[in-house]
Scaffold this motif. Structure first.
Motif, PDB file in Angstrom:
ATOM      1  N   ASN A   3       0.845  -1.025  -0.128  1.00  0.00           N
ATOM      2  CA  ASN A   3      -0.156   0.009   0.045  1.00  0.00           C
ATOM      3  C   ASN A   3       1.057   1.227   0.038  1.00  0.00           C
ATOM      4  O   ASN A   3       1.104   1.952   1.010  1.00  0.00           O
TER       5      ASN A   3
ATOM      6  N   ASP B 156      -0.810   4.691   8.610  1.00  0.00           N
ATOM      7  CA  ASP B 156      -0.251   3.174   8.043  1.00  0.00           C
ATOM      8  C   ASP B 156      -1.386   2.523   7.734  1.00  0.00           C
ATOM      9  O   ASP B 156      -1.421   1.755   6.635  1.00  0.00           O
ATOM     10  N   CYS B 157      -2.625   2.632   8.671  1.00  0.00           N
ATOM     11  CA  CYS B 157      -3.730   1.521   7.997  1.00  0.00           C
ATOM     12  C   CYS B 157      -4.692   2.411   7.415  1.00  0.00           C
ATOM     13  O   CYS B 157      -5.603   1.759   6.857  1.00  0.00           O
ATOM     14  N   HIS B 158      -4.993   3.648   7.628  1.00  0.00           N
ATOM     15  CA  HIS B 158      -5.998   4.564   7.162  1.00  0.00           C
ATOM     16  C   HIS B 158      -5.541   5.662   6.056  1.00  0.00           C
ATOM     17  O   HIS B 158      -5.992   6.566   6.051  1.00  0.00           O
TER      18      HIS B 158
ATOM     19  N   THR C 131       1.315   3.598   3.226  1.00  0.00           N
ATOM     20  CA  THR C 131       1.721   2.697   4.505  1.00  0.00           C
ATOM     21  C   THR C 131       3.261   2.481   4.585  1.00  0.00           C
ATOM     22  O   THR C 131       3.867   2.359   3.708  1.00  0.00           O
TER      23      THR C 131
ATOM     24  N   TYR D 172       6.030   0.276   6.031  1.00  0.00           N
ATOM     25  CA  TYR D 172       6.074  -1.107   6.452  1.00  0.00           C
ATOM     26  C   TYR D 172       7.185  -1.395   7.304  1.00  0.00           C
ATOM     27  O   TYR D 172       8.243  -0.796   7.080  1.00  0.00           O
TER      28      TYR D 172
ATOM     29  N   HIS E 165      -4.857  -6.328   7.170  1.00  0.00           N
ATOM     30  CA  HIS E 165      -5.214  -5.286   8.265  1.00  0.00           C
ATOM     31  C   HIS E 165      -5.310  -3.934   7.589  1.00  0.00           C
ATOM     32  O   HIS E 165      -6.305  -3.360   7.781  1.00  0.00           O
ATOM     33  N   VAL E 166      -4.372  -3.741   6.483  1.00  0.00           N
ATOM     34  CA  VAL E 166      -4.287  -2.397   5.858  1.00  0.00           C
ATOM     35  C   VAL E 166      -5.713  -2.157   4.965  1.00  0.00           C
ATOM     36  O   VAL E 166      -6.378  -1.222   5.145  1.00  0.00           O
ATOM     37  N   LYS E 167      -5.887  -3.202   4.252  1.00  0.00           N
ATOM     38  CA  LYS E 167      -7.168  -3.377   3.420  1.00  0.00           C
ATOM     39  C   LYS E 167      -8.332  -2.962   4.193  1.00  0.00           C
ATOM     40  O   LYS E 167      -9.205  -2.201   4.029  1.00  0.00           O
TER      41      LYS E 167
ATOM     42  N   LYS F  54      -8.352   0.681   5.393  1.00  0.00           N
ATOM     43  CA  LYS F  54      -8.891   1.534   4.675  1.00  0.00           C
ATOM     44  C   LYS F  54     -10.331   1.454   3.973  1.00  0.00           C
ATOM     45  O   LYS F  54     -10.849   2.500   3.691  1.00  0.00           O
TER      46      LYS F  54
ATOM     47  N   ASN G  71     -10.242   6.227   5.106  1.00  0.00           N
ATOM     48  CA  ASN G  71      -9.018   6.393   4.336  1.00  0.00           C
ATOM     49  C   ASN G  71      -8.690   7.850   4.133  1.00  0.00           C
ATOM     50  O   ASN G  71      -9.549   8.518   3.329  1.00  0.00           O
TER      51      ASN G  71
ATOM     52  N   TYR H 207      -1.143  -2.643  16.817  1.00  0.00           N
ATOM     53  CA  TYR H 207      -0.355  -1.896  16.162  1.00  0.00           C
ATOM     54  C   TYR H 207       0.628  -1.131  17.000  1.00  0.00           C
ATOM     55  O   TYR H 207       1.629  -0.719  16.661  1.00  0.00           O
TER      56      TYR H 207
END
Length: 151
Positions: A24, A54-56, A60, A62, A78-80, A83, A87, A120
């Protein structure tokens, strides 16, 4: 028998390292970032970037362990999921109602210490919000909510 099981598991683990999820990491300008439409004070933006983006967002950062599978797969999911819920890179495209709802959720999640997620914060010490940072975020989200959707 046990040696064969461990050998098989080792080979599976090794093979898994070659199956990588997409990252991402957007290279495009964030033309719909929250700050393009709404006032985001620099202190608030800094906290959002260190604890939420990082997640929203579409950018991101990493950690090194994201390169180890199946951890990378877990992080990608988790990221998907993050978002899908919110987002910040696309926040300016939200309708007024959705924006107001998301601001309410931000305020609630932060004040209840549900966000950032404990998992997180475990790996990102900088994402642990102080009481003053939580108050700053909730005050900002509440004020922006009232500006967008006054009662």
């Amino acid at each position: 028998m046990i040696k064969k099981v461990f050998l098989g598991l080792g080979l599976l683990f090794l093979a898994a390292q070659f199956i990588r999820p997409a990252k991402n990491i957007s290279v495009a300008a964030d033309t719909a970032d929250i700050g393009t439409k709404y006032a985001v004070p620099p202190d608030v933006k800094r906290v959002l970037q260190k604890a939420c983006y990082d997640c929203h967002s579409n950018r991101t950062r990493y950690p090194w362990y994201a390169e180890i599978q199946p951890v990378g797969w877990w992080l990608a999911k988790h990221v998907k999921d993050g978002k899908q819920h919110l987002n910040f890179s696309e926040f300016a495209t939200y309708s007024s109602k959705r924006t107001a709802d998301k601001l309410d959720q931000i305020s609630d999640e932060v004040s209840q210490q549900a966000m950032p997620l404990p998992s997180y914060k475990w790996g990102h010490r900088e994402a642990r919000l102080t009481a003053s940072e939580m108050k700053m975020l909730t005050d900002w989200a509440d004020a922006l909510h009232d500006e967008i959707a006054p009662d």
